[in-house]
Design an enzyme around this catalytic site. Structure first.
Site, PDB file in Angstrom:
ATOM      1  CD  GLU A  27      21.232  59.109 105.170  1.00 44.42           C
ATOM      2  OE1 GLU A  27      20.847  59.561 104.155  1.00 44.42           O
ATOM      3  OE2 GLU A  27      22.679  58.470 104.978  1.00 44.42           O
ATOM      4  CG  ASN A 174      22.164  53.935 100.123  1.00 45.39           C
ATOM      5  OD1 ASN A 174      21.278  54.428  99.247  1.00 45.39           O
ATOM      6  ND2 ASN A 174      23.287  55.004 100.075  1.00 45.39           N
ATOM      7  CD  GLU A 175      23.697  57.202  96.589  1.00 45.37           C
ATOM      8  OE1 GLU A 175      24.641  57.772  96.792  1.00 45.37           O
ATOM      9  OE2 GLU A 175      22.529  57.664  96.199  1.00 45.37           O
ATOM     10  CD  GLU A 301      18.986  57.959  98.666  1.00 43.18           C
ATOM     11  OE1 GLU A 301      19.679  58.983  98.217  1.00 43.18           O
ATOM     12  OE2 GLU A 301      19.483  57.247  99.384  1.00 43.18           O
ATOM     13  CD  GLN A 350      17.341  61.999 104.188  1.00 43.09           C
ATOM     14  OE1 GLN A 350      17.083  61.815 105.446  1.00 43.09           O
ATOM     15  NE2 GLN A 350      18.292  61.321 103.457  1.00 43.09           N
TER      16      GLN A 350
HETATM   17  O1  AHR Z   1      19.603  61.757 100.809  1.00 47.47           O
HETATM   18  C1  AHR Z   1      20.994  62.095 100.897  1.00 47.47           C
HETATM   19  C2  AHR Z   1      22.068  61.259 100.430  1.00 47.47           C
HETATM   20  O2  AHR Z   1      21.902  61.142  98.911  1.00 47.47           O
HETATM   21  C3  AHR Z   1      21.991  59.427 100.716  1.00 47.47           C
HETATM   22  O3  AHR Z   1      22.368  59.490 102.018  1.00 47.47           O
HETATM   23  C4  AHR Z   1      22.949  58.977  99.687  1.00 47.47           C
HETATM   24  O4  AHR Z   1      22.082  57.781  99.379  1.00 47.47           O
HETATM   25  C5  AHR Z   1      22.396  60.090  98.504  1.00 47.47           C
HETATM   26  O5  AHR Z   1      23.651  60.158  97.844  1.00 47.47           O
END
Ligand code: AHR
Length: 497
Positions: A27, A174-175, A301, A350
């Site tokens: 990210e 996302n989310e 994730e 990540q």
């Molecule tokens: O990985 C860090 C964050 O965690 C991401 O940006 C988000 O999708 C999640 O809440």
């Protein structure tokens, strides 16, 4: 002490373990992209077209199957047109979600696809629903994968790329229950159908469209999403996601990455172990609406999330990584292998310098360190695209109802790889591998461990935790036997005749 018996029928393969369960996530957050992957062509740090050479070389050993980008929460604030064309003309923006730093858009679409090509990874693009538009998303797909002459394919060509890229994986937001728009499941599910409709397959590029799924145990989000998008290949989406992070404490105080007690160590492993229940229960909901098993569950994730390292920007999510993190990873992989039928993909959060990273780079010296988690990924590469083998554990000790031994196995190309974790921080564990159904003509083994569960790698001591050859596997009337040291991860590779 009686041994734990691991019974494995070597001749009864189960579901194929997709290599995509070993996917990654990068990210625009902290030093993951900038300083981690991307240093720019003019940097004194050796680079290939601006991408760090040492990072690429280290990651190639992991055979990364896919890389998710540009977020995360950043994805729903990202406008891809800002990141194409001559770099000096790209606008800047403020990364309001992660540290309010200025984002100069020097790493954009072309740079990401170049990175994927260098890594040999399939791109997984997570696109903007929260603050974007259907048109913006539709045009990004066309820009990347379109054939023929359209405004977007012509723009791509003008920006130096004649041929379309192959982009197999596409995230629709996302989310969306949180940073991606704070939507209700009903509202998002309708939007997901609409957006996905306009993410076209161009030429022979077939998109696997992934809807933004649930957080942790929010089964109601999964139910609403599945009810709306439909199953058995009838709807416009092929997968739904799930996010689950492992923390030792609560979200206000998640725990220290390296300075933790034994109680926190076991609490962490109990939280990691919850992934099995989550995958089972989300799969149950999916089975109700998709009995044909056509919609994949994508855990895009996962990983540990600790309090940020002292003295670092709280918005950068930089943390160290110990033997405990390695065992969280091995426990997840064992679980993924058992769920290989419904779980089609997973992405650790990540890859570099953020959360449970594979690689940490020093901002002052630029030294690169491989983490204990990196080594688990590397030790498991033979599981990629192998057929899973069930492992039945007998007489494994438990603590607070959690088995202190975790195991999984797979077979491919005349060998079987058996993964064994001893989660007990203090006691070693004798194991008998009861291998049935095939003759075994040889074996090799490797171990990842250290004196303490807190052990980790630093620029001054980069190999404090690194895999070693393990000579302690010997013949047993049932197959093989070994003793797992405390807090250790062992892989045994057996040759089948
Ligand atoms: O990985 C860090 C964050 O965690 C991401 O940006 C988000 O999708 C999640 O809440």
């Amino acid at each position: 002490m009686s041994a734990t018996r691991a019974v494995i029928d070597l001749d009864l393969p189960g579901a194929r373990i997709s290599r995509h369960l070993y996917g990654h996530f990068a990210e625009h957050l902290g030093r993951c992209i900038y300083g981690g992957f991307w240093v720019g062509e003019d940097s004194p740090i050796p680079n290939i077209r601006g991408i760090r050479t040492d990072v690429v070389e280290a990651l190639r050993a992991l055979q990364i199957p896919n890389l998710r980008w540009p977020g995360g929460c950043f994805a729903d604030e990202y406008h891809w047109r800002d990141g194409v064309g001559p770099r000096e003309e790209r606008p800047t923006m403020v990364n309001t979600h992660w540290g309010n730093v200025v984002e100069d858009n020097s790493f954009g679409t072309h740079e990401f696809l170049d990175l994927c090509e260098l890594l040999g990874a399939d791109p997984y693009i997570s696109a903007n629903v929260g603050s974007g538009s259907v048109r913006e998303m539709r045009e990004w797909v066309d820009y990347l994968t379109g054939v023929g002459a359209s405004p977007m394919t012509n723009l791509r060509r003008a920006n130096g790329r004649e041929e379309p890229w192959k982009v197999p994986f596409w995230g629709v937001g996302n989310e969306s229950w949180g940073c991606g728009g704070n939507m209700r499941a009903e509202a998002y599910a309708d939007l997901a159908r609409q957006y996905a409709t306009y993410c076209r397959d161009h030429g022979d590029n077939k998109l696997y469209r992934i809807a933004a799924g649930a957080n942790s145990d929010d089964y109601s989000w999964t139910e609403t999403l599945m009810r709306t998008i439909g199953g058995c290949g009838k709807g416009p989406l092929q997968g739904i996601s799930l996010h689950y992070y492992t923390i030792a404490g609560d979200w206000d105080d998640k725990g220290h990455a390296t300075d933790f007690s034994l109680d926190e160590y076991y609490a962490t492993l109990a939280k990691a172990n919850k992934i099995d229940e989550l995958l089972r229960r989300h799969s149950t909901v999916m089975d109700m609406f998709d009995p044909c098993g056509k919609v994949g569950l994508v855990l895009d994730e996962w990983g540990t999330w600790w309090n940020v390292a002292d003295g670092t920007n709280p918005g950068f999510l930089y943390q160290q990584n110990t033997i405990r993190d390695a065992l969280v990873a091995s426990l997840h992989f064992d679980t993924f292998h058992r769920h290989a039928k419904r779980l089609t993909m997973a992405n650790i959060a990540q890859t570099v310098n953020v959360l449970q990273a594979m690689i940490l780079t020093d901002p002052d010296t630029n030294a690169l360190v491989r983490t204990p988690t990196y080594h688990v990924f590397e030790m498991n590469t033979a599981h990629h695209d192998a057929d899973s083998l069930a492992v039945h554990l007998l007489d494994a000790p438990t603590r607070d109802d959690i088995s202190m031994v975790s195991a999984s196995a797979s077979t491919k190309d005349g060998t079987a790889l058996i993964s064994l974790s001893n989660l007990d921080a203090e006691e070693s564990r004798p194991i008998v591998l009861d291998l049935r159904g095939r003759e075994v003509s040889g074996h090799t083994a490797r171990i990842l461990s250290a004196k303490t569960p807190q052990a980790h790698n630093t620029p001054a001591n980069p190999d404090a935790v690194a895999p070693q050859a393990f000579e302690g596997v010997t013949a047993h009337p049932a197959g093989l036997q070994l003793e797992l040291p405390p807090h250790s991860y062992v892989t045994v590779s057996v040759t089948l005749s």
